[in-house]
Scaffold this active site. Structure first.
Site, PDB file in Angstrom:
ATOM      1  N   GLU A  60       0.805  -1.230   0.000  1.00  0.00           N
ATOM      2  CA  GLU A  60       0.000   0.000   0.000  1.00  0.00           C
ATOM      3  C   GLU A  60       0.834   1.274   0.000  1.00  0.00           C
ATOM      4  O   GLU A  60       0.475   2.267  -0.642  1.00  0.00           O
ATOM      5  CB  GLU A  60      -0.967   0.007   1.189  1.00  0.00           C
ATOM      6  CG  GLU A  60      -2.238  -0.804   0.974  1.00  0.00           C
ATOM      7  CD  GLU A  60      -2.068  -2.307   1.081  1.00  0.00           C
ATOM      8  OE1 GLU A  60      -0.969  -2.753   1.459  1.00  0.00           O
ATOM      9  OE2 GLU A  60      -3.017  -3.048   0.785  1.00  0.00           O
ATOM     10  N   HIS A 129     -11.746  -4.260   8.658  1.00  0.00           N
ATOM     11  CA  HIS A 129     -12.234  -4.096   7.278  1.00  0.00           C
ATOM     12  C   HIS A 129     -13.486  -3.233   7.235  1.00  0.00           C
ATOM     13  O   HIS A 129     -14.299  -3.379   6.327  1.00  0.00           O
ATOM     14  CB  HIS A 129     -12.574  -5.456   6.651  1.00  0.00           C
ATOM     15  CG  HIS A 129     -11.408  -6.292   6.263  1.00  0.00           C
ATOM     16  ND1 HIS A 129     -10.651  -6.980   7.165  1.00  0.00           N
ATOM     17  CD2 HIS A 129     -10.865  -6.573   5.045  1.00  0.00           C
ATOM     18  CE1 HIS A 129      -9.700  -7.665   6.522  1.00  0.00           C
ATOM     19  NE2 HIS A 129      -9.812  -7.429   5.242  1.00  0.00           N
TER      20      HIS A 129
HETATM   21  C1  TPP Z   1      -2.608  -4.774   3.839  1.00  0.00           C
HETATM   22  C2  TPP Z   1      -3.700  -5.495   3.109  1.00  0.00           C
HETATM   23  N1  TPP Z   1      -3.867  -5.276   1.801  1.00  0.00           N
HETATM   24  C3  TPP Z   1      -4.834  -5.908   1.124  1.00  0.00           C
HETATM   25  C4  TPP Z   1      -5.662  -6.797   1.751  1.00  0.00           C
HETATM   26  C5  TPP Z   1      -6.754  -7.530   0.973  1.00  0.00           C
HETATM   27  N2  TPP Z   1      -6.351  -8.943   0.894  1.00  0.00           N
HETATM   28  C6  TPP Z   1      -6.778  -9.849   1.772  1.00  0.00           C
HETATM   29  S1  TPP Z   1      -6.034 -11.337   1.584  1.00  0.00           S
HETATM   30  C7  TPP Z   1      -5.171 -10.774   0.251  1.00  0.00           C
HETATM   31  C8  TPP Z   1      -4.217 -11.685  -0.442  1.00  0.00           C
HETATM   32  C9  TPP Z   1      -3.173 -12.161   0.509  1.00  0.00           C
HETATM   33  O1  TPP Z   1      -2.273 -12.941  -0.155  1.00  0.00           O
HETATM   34  P1  TPP Z   1      -1.294 -13.885   0.631  1.00  0.00           P
HETATM   35  O2  TPP Z   1      -0.503 -13.088   1.607  1.00  0.00           O
HETATM   36  O3  TPP Z   1      -0.537 -14.637  -0.361  1.00  0.00           O
HETATM   37  O4  TPP Z   1      -2.236 -14.835   1.494  1.00  0.00           O
HETATM   38  P2  TPP Z   1      -3.328 -15.858   0.932  1.00  0.00           P
HETATM   39  O5  TPP Z   1      -4.618 -15.118   0.839  1.00  0.00           O
HETATM   40  O6  TPP Z   1      -2.857 -16.361  -0.379  1.00  0.00           O
HETATM   41  O7  TPP Z   1      -3.383 -16.922   1.971  1.00  0.00           O
HETATM   42  C10 TPP Z   1      -5.451  -9.441  -0.011  1.00  0.00           C
HETATM   43  C11 TPP Z   1      -4.863  -8.649  -1.093  1.00  0.00           C
HETATM   44  C12 TPP Z   1      -5.483  -6.969   3.125  1.00  0.00           C
HETATM   45  N3  TPP Z   1      -6.280  -7.747   3.831  1.00  0.00           N
HETATM   46  N4  TPP Z   1      -4.491  -6.322   3.776  1.00  0.00           N
END
Ligand code: TPP
Ligand code: TPP
Ligand code: MG
Ligand code: MG
Lengths: 326, 319, 326, 319
Positions: A60, A129
């Site tokens: 971000e 959220h």
């Molecule tokens: C700081 C932040 N940015 C965006 C999000 C929205 N978001 C939730 S899960 C996710 C993907 C996360 O990817 P990863 O770390 O690979 O974990 P996974 O969901 O694959 O287990 C996103 C972009 C968030 N929760 N927090």
């Protein structure tokens, strides 16, 4: 006129502006194929490609920094922060850099960038959220803060925000995305800093922002049945805000309720209440100002608790009746 | 050496200007004429001049709190810098920015930031904009060893890597972030190695050797212009003065400082130019005198410049 | 009684608390040998060593995160963010994590941590080293916000903050560090949430925070000469804040000026003005509420501009006279 | 294999519980009984169980938005989890946290966060606290591939490195952060390599092989307990389901998903245990049934539990 949703109105504004000016591009997480967490940018990648609908890693701070760097060198980025809660990660670039750059450099930088982000509760997504953090940004000189409550406003205000040469925080509401309203097909601007009287009335002024405008409208229909005539003022832009329209309405009605979803303490309603109490409309008030805001708690997960954490239609009705003395 | 005689002489002149500018502002500060703090880069002149010399004039730089050198290397007007330093209306920022925020957007100096690491994310956007506008420019982003531990560093280098942006990340490792020794702040020997996390080249350079700095930055610039993406260059150097005016220098020894003073980058370059018959001691004297004069004139210019007017205090907040 | 500076009072509170409870430790940049950018922690490393006066790399987000992790597992960290402007880098951990953890986890976490940070302008450090961002934190449930204006308050409030089991944002002012005042040698607590009447008066209430308390005191001495008797209320804690003391003072004087250094729009003064205008003291007011705050601009470098950007003693005097009608 | 028969069976049981818990909540969701979103880790069970099995019961974990598996692996009471999932007063967080925030501080589960990467800085503080309190514990911090591009990752790994904190950074690389392929988000092959930037070991593990996960984590745990500092372990795995309920799975192919389903970590472990004569098909059936029953009972428990009371809505904001 044609009715479309709030999400569609935003998408249309993006599409039309991107067609008009090739320096405009979108940057953020999962905007492309995914279409954004709330589907707002869905389909735009097909027309504009990956370059201009630019998916980023989860970074971000860098999303905002990249937007800023692009803005000062001739581009017009529109960034998306997936949930307003995550804008906390980008405050440094927004507040210390983007907001201050022009002034700090003697007026010589131009920073045309928009940060779109959805705020608000109601989706069962709990404390991290669901926040509504607009008040923070109204406290930062150099930023503009926009918060549309209808599809019509969303389109016109977003177009104006994109055309503005200052950093604009454009705050959408998750529960509004699917609401519909009349929206012209052509492009139009709604000037930043001009409030809209969403409903004319005589007994009471309700100043509401974002989704609370819709709740205030519903409440006012109920109140009307009981003979209470409500005027609803939607500032639309919180920074700069339209002091004049607010004050004139209060001078007419003599009573005011301010409603927002953000936590009451330190919310934007405090600023509005303060402005009223400092102004000449103070003398016209025949009851104390009433503020309705979110409870001073993190948004809880449970549906019922969540609902009780922020003002609902019934809360507005109740406050109005109390104020009117009915 | 691909550098012309003229350019080499210009580089030495710039080093002197930086040195004298900073000695002068240090002096003005000691007289109590300056409101605020400042961060001197005396001892690090080879990095600023060496790196910026590898750029074209329409390339961009992003500077730091310790940024006087970067600005002068980028060709800043010393009068306007000094006026800004003294908070005058004629300064680069109309007296609103001061020592930590000198900028000149139209000449490609996108400004200094007082937030450590604050320019790094911005540089990715500049790189992106260059790429989208297809101008063939590059952006050189200065930051310190201390900045390399901020999240901003990581997010930005990653972004530049995946998008192959024309950014040169230039880490001026002067061994300390304020009182924090880089040895305590980082558990590996070279910050340059961190480039491996992003898949682009990282190089360690003797930051007191202006030609080495030039050479490595030039390589990175060429790479960037070819669309091959970013580079990280770590220049090892040293600041002679305290971190800022509040520094009592308790965290490092006189010996350490003394040993680095012996490695003065200006003397080293000067001697090299003399040994290569590009300059003589006499010509160097002239260059030095010229630099001093420019600084003196700048002080006069600044002193004779008006203060910003309070009536205009709101000017520049919004476009 | 012994007089010491505000910086010394803070240092003494830290030293005495660290002697009392070995779980307390300091964490931040340049705290040890350097003694902190403003010398507040000078010498503490000699008594407590590097483990408990813990220098960090420049990693504000991790400083707060590390404090939080330590706090929930039995330690009592006191973090320092060198300038309040850099707290922008740590907002995620403060706002989404530290503030919400207890509630989000059903009340089961305990988060005893303090974040000390200096705010304010007046040192010629320009826009990125001069901000006063306390209002943001008053808008975040789960946090407490403390802002001492005297050495005495600084010591007692810091001790209470350290002993509190919630995350506390403890905001110091750079220009106050060298001011002196009477401070007891022994430990004492000043309860969070209790305002202090810094001066009794009849004609007008001034509600001021941090350095503005000192400026209000100076102004009130001048005003006294002209026969205007000023009461000065210092909330000391902005979250929770002491509504009762504020309202009672206003009921007595009927007039109020609110003064803070932070930008006026969206500042903490807005909340105070709102609270007053919603309360029963509304009826006692015989003049509109007056807010004095910083101009809505980034803090400029030039000494004269900088001074004009935030309220000074003369501004308070002028506002008071206008309000009194003299 | 140093693992006892009993422990191996327990591990398989936990994998089933995770699988069935998630299948059940997916179903409840599809019935419209759930308010909010959720993130399923079906397909990743070997990571959660393998990693947590290498810990002692008083060690700590930090979980993520995709955290059901971590909680169950840490021995969470399924009743309280299900009640929390359904927002009930009897849930771990009194219905205030929900799927994304299950925590049980006293059992060492320091909770899940909905902010990607949000737990990583916290883990450094837990490590620091362990070190200062000299308790000999360790902390295991889960996060995804997407989280590895956040500034929080960098600052935290650096801090843990310089202070030699007993933290195991466990990256569950399930190939995507939402729709973003790790191949697009990261320009190098293995995230584990980023440990080199901090000077501690980084290892790549087959995340669908529970014993491999166990083994690598155990090595890291031993290292941490000896005071030698942190490790980064990258477990390559895959999530079978969409990212969350808003996911239309447009960014990956049916074939890709199908190929990973063939690598089911539960079946693989089960077959291994059978082939080693630790279990028989019949015994596995019993374990499966037991797990299913526990989940069914948990649904009953949750359904019969009261809603949180609105009168108590303020409880828990402050101590
Ligand atoms: C700081 C932040 N940015 C965006 C999000 C929205 N978001 C939730 S899960 C996710 C993907 C996360 O990817 P990863 O770390 O690979 O974990 P996974 O969901 O694959 O287990 C996103 C972009 C968030 N929760 N927090
Ligand atoms: C984010 C942030 N944290 C802390 C500071 C205070 N500060 C100013 S300069 C400095 C040291 C910076 O070290 P480095 O990056 O190595 O640059 P150098 O000063 O050595 O040139 C610190 C800690 C700051 N300006 N910004
Ligand atoms: Mg340094
Ligand atoms: Mg992932």
């Amino acid at each position: 006129m044609r009715k479309i949703t709030y999400a569609e109105a935003i998408r249309e504004a993006l599409r039309q502006e991107m067609r008009r000016d090739e320096n405009i591009f979108l940057i953020g997480e999962d905007l492309g194929i995914y279409g954004g967490a709330f589907g707002v940018t869905r389909g735009l990648i097909n027309e504009f490609g990956e370059e201009r609908v630019r998916d980023t890693p989860i970074s971000e701070l860098a999303i905002v920094g990249a937007s800023l760097g692009a803005a000062i060198t001739g581009m017009r980025p529109v960034a998306e922060i997936m949930f307003m809660d995550f804008i906390t990660l980008a405050m440094e670039q927004i507040v210390n850099q983007a907001a201050k750059m022009k002034y700090m450099f003697g007026g010589k930088a131009k920073v045309p960038m928009v940060i779109r982000t959805p705020a608000g509760s109601g989706t069962g997504a709990a404390a991290q959220h669901s926040q509504s953090l607009e008040a923070w940004f109204t406290h930062v000189p150099g930023l503009k803060v926009v918060m549309p409550s209808t599809p019509y406003d969303a389109k016109g205000l977003l177009i104006s925000s994109i055309r503005d040469d200052n950093p604009v925080i454009f705050i959408e509401h998750k529960l509004l995305y699917k609401t519909t309203g009349e929206v012209p097909e052509e492009e139009y601007e709604i000037p930043l800093g001009v409030a809209d009287i969403k409903r004319k009335g005589e007994d009471l002024t309700i100043i509401a922002t974002s989704i609370m405008v819709q709740r205030a409208i519903s409440a006012s229909k109920e109140l009307e049945k009981e003979g209470i005539s409500v005027e609803i003022v939607d500032p639309r832009t919180l920074k700069p805000y339209d002091k004049k329209t607010i004050i004139e309405s209060i001078k007419r009605t003599g009573k005011v309720i301010i409603v927002h979803e953000a936590c009451k303490t330190g919310g934007f309603g405090a600023e509005i209440a303060a402005i009223i109490s400092e102004s000449e409309s103070f003398d016209y008030l025949d009851a104390p100002i009433r503020r309705l805001g979110g409870l001073d708690i993190p948004i809880p997960y449970n549906r019922n608790l969540e609902k009780n954490a922020v003002p609902q239609i019934e809360d507005i009705i109740k406050a109005a009746k109390e104020l009117i003395g009915k | 050496m691909e550098l012309s005689r003229e350019k080499l002489i210009d580089m030495l002149g710039k080093m002197y200007k930086i040195r004298f500018f900073e000695e002068k502002v240090d002096y003005l500060f000691s007289l109590g004429l300056v409101h605020g703090t400042m961060h001197l880069s005396i001892g690090q002149e080879a990095v600023a001049v060496g790196a910026v010399s590898a750029l074209k004039s329409d390339d961009y730089i992003l500077s730091t709190h310790r940024g006087h050198g970067h600005c002068i290397a980028k060709g800043a007007d010393i009068n306007l810098m000094m006026a800004e330093f003294l908070g005058k209306e004629t300064g680069y920022c109309r007296g609103r920015g001061g020592s930590m925020h000198i900028a000149d957007i139209k000449s490609g100096n996108l400004g200094a930031t007082g937030v450590v690491g604050g320019g790094i994310p911005i540089s990715t956007g500049v790189g992106l904009s260059i790429k989208m506008r297809k101008t063939g420019q590059v952006v050189l982003c200065f930051f310190g060893d201390g900045a390399a531990n901020l999240g901003a560093f990581h997010e930005s280098l990653n972004l530049a890597a995946i998008w192959k942006l024309p950014v040169i990340f230039l880490c001026e490792n002067n061994m300390y972030g304020m009182s924090m020794s880089v040895k305590k702040a980082v558990a590996i020997k070279d910050i340059a190695k961190r480039a491996d996390s992003y898949g682009f080249p990282g190089e360690v350079v003797d930051g007191n050797d202006i030609l080495a700095v030039y050479e490595f930055v030039l390589k990175a610039v060429k790479r960037a212009r070819k669309g091959e993406g970013p580079s990280l260059i770590e220049c090892k150097t040293y600041r002679w003065k305290g971190h800022s005016k509040s520094d009592q220098n308790l965290y490092r020894s006189k010996e350490e400082i003394g040993s680095w003073k012996k490695k003065c980058p200006i003397r080293r370059f000067k001697e090299k130019l003399i040994s290569k018959d590009i300059l003589t001691e006499e010509k160097v004297k002239v260059i030095e005198e010229d630099a001093k004069n420019i600084i003196e004139k700048a002080v006069d210019f600044a002193n004779n410049s008006p203060e910003p007017s309070v009536e205009e205090i709101f000017e520049g907040v919004y476009s």
